[in-house]
Design an enzyme around this catalytic site. Structure first.
Site, PDB file in Angstrom:
ATOM      1  N   LEU A  17      24.604  76.953  11.451  1.00 50.32           N
ATOM      2  CA  LEU A  17      25.878  77.200  11.570  1.00 50.32           C
ATOM      3  C   LEU A  17      26.539  78.640  12.122  1.00 50.32           C
ATOM      4  O   LEU A  17      27.435  78.420  13.093  1.00 50.32           O
ATOM      5  CB  LEU A  17      26.506  77.168  10.112  1.00 50.32           C
ATOM      6  CG  LEU A  17      28.126  77.282   9.922  1.00 50.32           C
ATOM      7  CD1 LEU A  17      28.791  75.896  10.502  1.00 50.32           C
ATOM      8  CD2 LEU A  17      28.432  77.472   8.432  1.00 50.32           C
ATOM      9  N   ALA A  18      25.842  79.411  12.185  1.00 53.55           N
ATOM     10  CA  ALA A  18      26.065  80.882  12.802  1.00 53.55           C
ATOM     11  C   ALA A  18      25.926  80.516  14.547  1.00 53.55           C
ATOM     12  O   ALA A  18      26.652  80.804  15.006  1.00 53.55           O
ATOM     13  CB  ALA A  18      25.156  82.023  12.177  1.00 53.55           C
ATOM     14  N   ARG A  46      17.281  86.407   5.829  1.00 49.35           N
ATOM     15  CA  ARG A  46      16.075  86.960   5.453  1.00 49.35           C
ATOM     16  C   ARG A  46      15.145  87.364   6.795  1.00 49.35           C
ATOM     17  O   ARG A  46      14.442  88.118   6.503  1.00 49.35           O
ATOM     18  CB  ARG A  46      15.331  85.989   4.910  1.00 49.35           C
ATOM     19  CG  ARG A  46      16.006  85.340   3.459  1.00 49.35           C
ATOM     20  CD  ARG A  46      15.209  84.380   2.748  1.00 49.35           C
ATOM     21  NE  ARG A  46      13.868  84.817   2.264  1.00 49.35           N
ATOM     22  CZ  ARG A  46      13.143  84.306   1.343  1.00 49.35           C
ATOM     23  NH1 ARG A  46      13.369  83.440   0.732  1.00 49.35           N
ATOM     24  NH2 ARG A  46      12.119  84.904   0.998  1.00 49.35           N
ATOM     25  N   ASP A  89      16.965  89.632   1.205  1.00 50.04           N
ATOM     26  CA  ASP A  89      16.589  88.554   0.462  1.00 50.04           C
ATOM     27  C   ASP A  89      17.769  88.374  -0.634  1.00 50.04           C
ATOM     28  O   ASP A  89      17.531  89.396  -1.561  1.00 50.04           O
ATOM     29  CB  ASP A  89      15.150  88.803  -0.307  1.00 50.04           C
ATOM     30  CG  ASP A  89      14.917  87.732  -1.100  1.00 50.04           C
ATOM     31  OD1 ASP A  89      15.659  86.661  -1.273  1.00 50.04           O
ATOM     32  OD2 ASP A  89      13.591  87.633  -1.483  1.00 50.04           O
ATOM     33  N   LYS A 144      30.804  75.210   1.966  1.00 50.50           N
ATOM     34  CA  LYS A 144      30.126  74.005   1.139  1.00 50.50           C
ATOM     35  C   LYS A 144      28.657  73.892   1.549  1.00 50.50           C
ATOM     36  O   LYS A 144      28.446  74.371   2.541  1.00 50.50           O
ATOM     37  CB  LYS A 144      31.080  73.034   1.342  1.00 50.50           C
ATOM     38  CG  LYS A 144      30.644  72.173   2.654  1.00 50.50           C
ATOM     39  CD  LYS A 144      30.977  70.705   2.602  1.00 50.50           C
ATOM     40  CE  LYS A 144      30.378  69.961   3.726  1.00 50.50           C
ATOM     41  NZ  LYS A 144      30.371  68.482   3.582  1.00 50.50           N
ATOM     42  N   HIS A 236      36.318  66.458   2.803  1.00 55.14           N
ATOM     43  CA  HIS A 236      37.186  66.142   4.009  1.00 55.14           C
ATOM     44  C   HIS A 236      38.272  65.124   3.808  1.00 55.14           C
ATOM     45  O   HIS A 236      39.420  65.200   4.107  1.00 55.14           O
ATOM     46  CB  HIS A 236      36.147  65.826   4.982  1.00 55.14           C
ATOM     47  CG  HIS A 236      35.184  66.729   5.458  1.00 55.14           C
ATOM     48  ND1 HIS A 236      35.223  68.178   5.155  1.00 55.14           N
ATOM     49  CD2 HIS A 236      33.687  66.701   6.102  1.00 55.14           C
ATOM     50  CE1 HIS A 236      34.321  68.823   5.750  1.00 55.14           C
ATOM     51  NE2 HIS A 236      33.423  68.069   6.066  1.00 55.14           N
TER      52      HIS A 236
END
Length: 481
Positions: A17-18, A46, A89, A144, A236
Site C-alpha cells: 500500500l505504501a 520491521r 517491531d 482496514k 465500500h
C-alpha cells in the site's frame, strides 16, 4: 490541537500500500504545494533500513507507480528529503522509545497512518501511548480491516478509543476519497432536478455493482479468511448505499453527514432467506485469456465466496418497498463500479394509441473505470409521423473526465492523507457506522451458516452464478450489464 499536523508517521511504510498509493500520494501533495514545506514524514516497519536506504526504496516506488507526467527529478529529490525511517517491531514495546526519539518534537501535531495486520493494532496503540506519541495533538488514521465481525471490530475500536478519542480517530474507507463518490452528494443535494424524485414514489429499484476481473493477486491468505461479503460489502458497498439513501444533511460537515449515513445503516432490514447469493469462480476466460479457478489459485479447496449478490431494503419512509440490489465479485466479465437508479414508468402513456413504447428513465453513475453520469430519457425519432409515433431511449451524458479536462484527477489517498493531516473527518467512517455495517453483515453470515448456504460455482469471465440472475428476475428486474 492545530488544524495541520507538522509531522506524519506511516506504519507499514515498506508494504505494498505504501509503495503503490501512500508514497505517490504524498509526493503529489508535495509537488502541488498542498502540504507545508516543513512537514516531516517518518516511515516505520520491521525492515532494518537507514534513512538513505528508505529514500532509495521510496524513489524506486515513485519511479514505478507515478504517471510519467508527474515525474520531475528535482521535485522527487526535494520530496525524498522529507523522509526519515525507523525500524520497529510493533508487537513489542521495546522499540517505541527509539521511534519517539527519532521523531523528536511533535508539539506541532502528529498524524499517524496505521496500515498493519489486525493483530498488531492493540500492541501498536499501547506502544504509541507508552512512548508519548498519543497525546492531545496526535490523530490516528486506521486502514482496514478493522476486525472480521462486530465483536472483533468492537475490541479493536475499544483499544483505539482508550487512547485516541473519536474526534482524533480517522477510519479509512478509500472509496470515500474517490472524486465520483463525493460527486454523489453534489448530484443529489446540489440539483433541484433529482431530490424531489429521490424516493419510493418515483424510484423502482437501485443497483450497486462493484465487479473485478482480477483474482487473488497475492492476497490469498487474507482473502480466503475474509471473502467477498466482508471484503467489499461491509465497507465500500454499504458506504455507497448510505450516501445514495441518506436524508439531506443540514450542513456539509463531518458530523451532519455521518449522522445521516448511520441512520440509513441502522434502518437496513435483515436480509431474508433466499435474498442472498454466494458464488465462487471456476475455470474460465477473462479478457480473452484463460484463467484458473479459485481453488487452483488458492492451491486448495475452500468454501469462501468470491461473489455476493444481495437484495436489501431500507425501512424508512423515503425508501419503503424499494429494493437495493448489491453485487460484487472477482473474475467477472468487466471491471466496473456503478450505481443504477431505475425510475418507475410514467403513470400513463399518451403515445400508446400511436404505437409509442416507453421505457422508464434510468440514471447511471459510473465510478470506475470511466467516470460519468448518464440519464436515459425518451425522445421522438425524427420524421413526419403519419401513423405510429416512434420513440427511442437516448442518453444525456455528463463525462466528468471531459467536463473537468483541465483539472488533475487525483487518487483517493491524496485527499484522505491531506484530510488526515488537516484534521477533516468528513470522508472518514465513524465508529457507529462501522458497527451498524457489521451488525447487518453478521446477520447475513449467520443466515448462511444456519441454512448451510454454499458458494455456487460460476465460470470466470461471466457475471456470477445463475442464481444472482434469478434474484432480480423473479421481481421482473434485470442486472444492468
Amino acid at each position: 490541537m492545530s488544524d495541520r499536523s507538522s509531522t506524519m508517521l506511516l506504519f507499514g511504510a515498506t508494504g505494498d500500500l505504501a509503495r503503490r498509493m501512500l508514497l505517490p500520494s504524498l509526493y503529489a501533495l508535495h509537488s502541488d504545494s498542498l502540504i507545508a514545506p516543513d512537514l516531516r514524514i517518518f516511515g516505520t516497519a520491521r525492515s532494518g533500513l537507514s534513512d538513505d536506504e528508505y529514500r532509495e526504496f521510496a524513489r524506486t516506488a515513485l519511479e514505478e507507480f507515478l504517471p510519467e507526467d508527474r515525474k520531475a527529478e528535482n521535485m522527487i529529490d526535494s520530496f525524498l528529503d522529507r523522509l526519515q525511517y525507523q525500524a520497529l517491531d510493533a508487537s513489542t514495546l521495546d522499540g517505541f522509545d527509539d521511534l519517539a526519539k527519532k521523531i523528536g518534537d511533535i508539539s506541532g501535531g502528529l498524524s499517524i497512518f496505521l496500515s498493519t495486520a489486525p493483530f498488531l493494532f492493540e500492541p501498536t496503540i499501547k506502544g504509541l501511548q507508552h512512548a508519548g506519541l498519543a497525546g492531545d495533538n496526535v490523530r490516528i488514521g486506521l486502514e482496514k480491516p478493522l476486525g472480521n465481525d462486530l465483536a472483533s471490530s468492537a475490541q479493536i475500536n475499544d483499544a483505539v478509543n482508550a487512547v485516541f478519542p473519536e474526534e482524533r480517530t480517522f477510519r479509512i474507507d478509500h472509496y470515500l476519497g474517490k472524486e465520483t463518490v463525493q460527486n454523489l452528494m453534489a448530484l443529489r443535494f446540489g440539483n433541484m432536478l433529482f431530490e424531489p424524485l429521490w424516493n419510493a414514489n418515483a424510484i423502482d429499484h437501485v443497483q450497486i455493482t462493484v465487479s473485478e476481473t482480477v483474482g487473488l493477486e497475492g492476497r490469498a491468505g487474507f482473502y480466503d479468511d475474509t471473502g467477498a461479503l466482508r471484503d467489499m460489502v461491509q465497507n465500500h458497498m454499504l458506504q455507497l448505499l448510505s450516501i445514495i439513501a441518506m436524508e439531506p444533511p443540514a450542513n456539509f460537515d463531518a458530523t451532519a453527514i455521518r449522522d445521516e449515513k448511520v441512520k440509513v445503516l441502522r434502518s437496513l432490514r435483515p436480509v431474508a432467506e433466499g435474498d442472498s447469493v454466494r458464488g465462487q469462480y471456476g475455470d474460465g476466460a477473462v479478457n480473452g485469456e484463460a484463467v484458473r479457478s479459485y481453488a487452483a489459485d488458492l492451491e486448495g479447496q475452500s468454501d469462501t465466496e468470491t461473489f455476493v449478490a444481495l437484495k436489501a431494503y431500507v425501512d424508512n419512509w423515503r425508501w419503503q418497498g424499494v429494493p437495493f440490489y448489491l453485487r460484487t465479485g472477482k473474475r467477472l466479465a468487466q471491471r466496473r463500479s456503478e450505481i443504477v437508479i431505475q425510475f418507475k414508468s410514467v403513470p400513463h402513456n399518451i403515445f400508446g394509441g400511436r404505437g409509442g413504447k416507453l421505457e422508464p428513465n434510468v440514471l447511471i453513475i459510473r465510478l470506475q473505470p470511466e467516470e460519468y453520469v448518464r440519464l436515459m430519457v425518451m425522445a421522438k425519432e425524427p420524421g413526419l409521423d403519419r401513423g405510429d409515433v416512434k420513440l427511442r431511449e437516448v442518453p444525456l451524458d455528463l463525462s466528468l473526465t471531459t467536463a473537468f479536462a483541465g483539472k488533475r484527477r487525483r487518487i483517493a489517498y491524496e485527499r484522505l492523507l491531506l484530510d488526515l493531516i488537516e484534521g477533516d473527518q468528513t470522508l472518514f467512517v465513524r465508529r457507529d457506522e462501522v458497527e451498524a455495517q457489521w451488525t447487518w453483515v453478521d446477520g447475513i453470515r449467520a443466515n448462511w451458516a444456519k441454512n448451510n448456504i454454499e458458494a455456487k460455482p460460476y465460470a470466470a469471465g461471466g457475471w456470477g452464478p445463475s442464481a444472482s440472475v434469478a434474484l432480480t428476475e423473479r421481481e421482473g428486474v434485470s442486472w444492468h450489464e
